[in-house]
Design a protein around this motif. Sequence first.
Motif, short mmCIF file in Angstrom:
data_model
loop_
_atom_site.label_atom_id
_atom_site.label_comp_id
_atom_site.label_asym_id
_atom_site.label_seq_id
_atom_site.Cartn_x
_atom_site.Cartn_y
_atom_site.Cartn_z
N VAL A 168 0.33 -5.60 6.32
CA VAL A 168 -0.26 -5.37 7.03
C VAL A 168 1.54 -3.40 7.30
O VAL A 168 1.51 -2.97 7.88
CB VAL A 168 -0.16 -6.08 8.72
N LYS A 169 2.70 -4.47 7.87
CA LYS A 169 3.76 -3.43 7.38
C LYS A 169 3.47 -2.06 6.31
O LYS A 169 3.59 -1.05 7.00
CB LYS A 169 4.67 -3.65 6.72
N THR A 170 3.01 -2.34 5.09
CA THR A 170 2.85 -0.88 5.06
C THR A 170 1.53 -0.38 4.72
O THR A 170 0.97 1.02 4.73
CB THR A 170 2.91 -0.98 3.25
N ALA A 171 0.26 -0.68 4.68
CA ALA A 171 -1.43 -0.67 4.81
C ALA A 171 -0.92 0.09 6.24
O ALA A 171 -0.84 -0.32 7.56
CB ALA A 171 -2.65 -2.19 5.20
N PRO A 172 -1.88 1.32 6.25
CA PRO A 172 -2.21 2.27 6.61
C PRO A 172 -3.87 1.74 7.70
O PRO A 172 -3.76 2.07 8.89
CB PRO A 172 -3.06 3.78 6.33
N LEU A 173 -4.10 0.60 7.94
CA LEU A 173 -5.36 0.33 8.14
C LEU A 173 -5.41 -0.89 8.51
O LEU A 173 -5.47 -1.78 7.04
CB LEU A 173 -7.03 0.92 7.73
N LEU A 174 -5.69 -1.98 10.18
CA LEU A 174 -6.38 -2.83 9.77
C LEU A 174 -7.10 -2.87 10.27
O LEU A 174 -7.14 -1.92 11.71
CB LEU A 174 -5.13 -3.44 10.85
N ILE A 175 -8.27 -3.95 10.23
CA ILE A 175 -9.48 -3.85 11.08
C ILE A 175 -9.87 -5.61 11.15
O ILE A 175 -9.75 -6.33 10.44
CB ILE A 175 -10.98 -3.63 10.10
N ALA A 185 -6.39 -5.85 6.04
CA ALA A 185 -5.16 -4.61 5.61
C ALA A 185 -5.99 -3.97 5.10
O ALA A 185 -6.88 -4.84 3.30
CB ALA A 185 -4.24 -5.51 5.13
N ILE A 186 -5.79 -2.59 4.48
CA ILE A 186 -6.55 -1.47 4.35
C ILE A 186 -5.78 -0.41 3.50
O ILE A 186 -5.40 -0.11 4.66
CB ILE A 186 -8.15 -0.96 4.82
N GLY A 187 -6.04 0.07 2.63
CA GLY A 187 -5.45 1.27 2.13
C GLY A 187 -5.55 1.19 0.52
O GLY A 187 -5.72 0.49 -0.26
N VAL A 188 -4.21 2.62 -0.30
CA VAL A 188 -4.29 2.57 -1.45
C VAL A 188 -3.38 2.14 -1.82
O VAL A 188 -2.49 1.91 -0.97
CB VAL A 188 -4.05 3.58 -1.99
N TYR A 240 0.83 -1.24 -0.52
CA TYR A 240 0.10 -0.32 0.02
C TYR A 240 0.90 1.19 0.22
O TYR A 240 1.98 0.99 0.17
CB TYR A 240 -0.72 -0.01 1.65
N LEU A 241 0.05 1.98 -0.44
CA LEU A 241 1.24 3.76 -0.37
C LEU A 241 0.41 4.10 1.42
O LEU A 241 -0.57 4.17 1.93
CB LEU A 241 0.30 4.51 -1.49
N ASP A 242 1.65 5.13 1.10
CA ASP A 242 1.46 5.80 2.86
C ASP A 242 0.86 6.54 2.67
O ASP A 242 1.63 7.78 2.81
CB ASP A 242 2.49 6.40 3.00
N ILE A 243 -0.97 6.41 2.43
CA ILE A 243 -2.07 7.32 2.54
C ILE A 243 -3.07 6.80 3.98
O ILE A 243 -3.14 5.76 3.28
CB ILE A 243 -2.11 7.58 0.56
N PRO A 244 -3.24 7.57 4.58
CA PRO A 244 -4.20 7.62 5.46
C PRO A 244 -5.49 6.63 4.80
O PRO A 244 -6.19 7.56 3.96
CB PRO A 244 -3.84 8.40 6.15
N VAL A 245 -6.21 6.10 5.61
CA VAL A 245 -7.76 6.21 5.39
C VAL A 245 -8.30 6.85 5.96
O VAL A 245 -7.87 7.02 7.34
CB VAL A 245 -7.98 4.07 5.48
N THR A 246 -9.29 7.70 5.55
CA THR A 246 -10.35 8.82 6.39
C THR A 246 -10.93 8.35 7.26
O THR A 246 -11.38 6.85 6.61
CB THR A 246 -10.80 9.78 5.63
N GLN A 249 -5.08 1.79 13.92
CA GLN A 249 -3.88 2.36 13.31
C GLN A 249 -2.92 2.44 13.30
O GLN A 249 -1.70 2.97 12.18
CB GLN A 249 -4.58 3.46 12.45
N SER A 250 -2.60 2.56 14.67
CA SER A 250 -1.05 2.61 14.67
C SER A 250 -0.35 1.43 14.74
O SER A 250 -0.23 0.84 13.79
CB SER A 250 -1.40 2.17 16.72
N GLN A 251 1.49 2.52 14.38
CA GLN A 251 2.41 1.46 14.38
C GLN A 251 2.54 -0.05 15.00
O GLN A 251 2.92 -0.61 14.78
CB GLN A 251 3.63 2.20 14.23
N GLU A 252 2.48 0.55 16.59
CA GLU A 252 2.76 -0.46 17.68
C GLU A 252 1.63 -1.35 17.23
O GLU A 252 2.13 -2.58 17.56
CB GLU A 252 2.37 0.76 18.98
N GLY A 253 -0.24 -1.04 16.88
CA GLY A 253 -0.70 -2.24 17.06
C GLY A 253 -0.12 -2.94 15.60
O GLY A 253 -0.19 -4.21 16.17
N LYS A 254 -0.22 -2.42 14.75
CA LYS A 254 -0.18 -2.92 13.68
C LYS A 254 1.23 -4.67 13.64
O LYS A 254 1.05 -5.31 13.67
CB LYS A 254 0.24 -2.36 12.43
#
Length: 175
Positions: free
Chosen positions: A66-73, A144-147, A13-19, A48-53
């Motif tokens: 998950v390393k590059t994903a800005p969001l994990l649900i 894992a979710i992101g652009v 994923y790109l380093d773009i946050p999920v809104t 969303q935190s790096q620590e959580g990921k």
Amino acid sequence: MKELFARRSIRKYLDIPVTPEQIERLLRAGMAAPSAGDGREWSFLVVQSQEGKEKFMSAHDASGAVKTAPLLIMVCARFREEVYAPEGFWVQDCAAAIENMLIEATYLGLGSLWMAIYPRQHRIARIRTLFGIPEEVIPFGAVAIGVPARGKPPIDRYMADYVYLERYGQRLDGR
């Protein structure tokens, strides 16, 4: 319907946050899934935190995306006595919730990857410990979710050889 065929497993994923708006839409889509007996046993843990990921990656051996994903649900099953959970319908309910989120992510222009937690007991136990999930809740799967870092073309996986008419083994196409 085009989102069904455009949905692909994305691992970078790109380093773009999920809104926040996109996150709410993803969660609403998950909760719009069908649920046996209207039990809605699911719950959702947004990370969303790096620590959580990093905690998740330490517990799940196939979570490199998950390393590059800005969001994990994470989708979890929470059990109440008055629902059908003991019969095992919760597995279908949680899977339907995840599938809805995958399709909604595609609709929003996001990429996603479904990572199974259940039925791997070592994953369940470790994730419970790391995220403070109580015993009556089972972590089922994570998305894992992101652009997407790169696009993938739509795919049609229809296989006529596995479609039968009236009786297993009797092909729909008559062959």
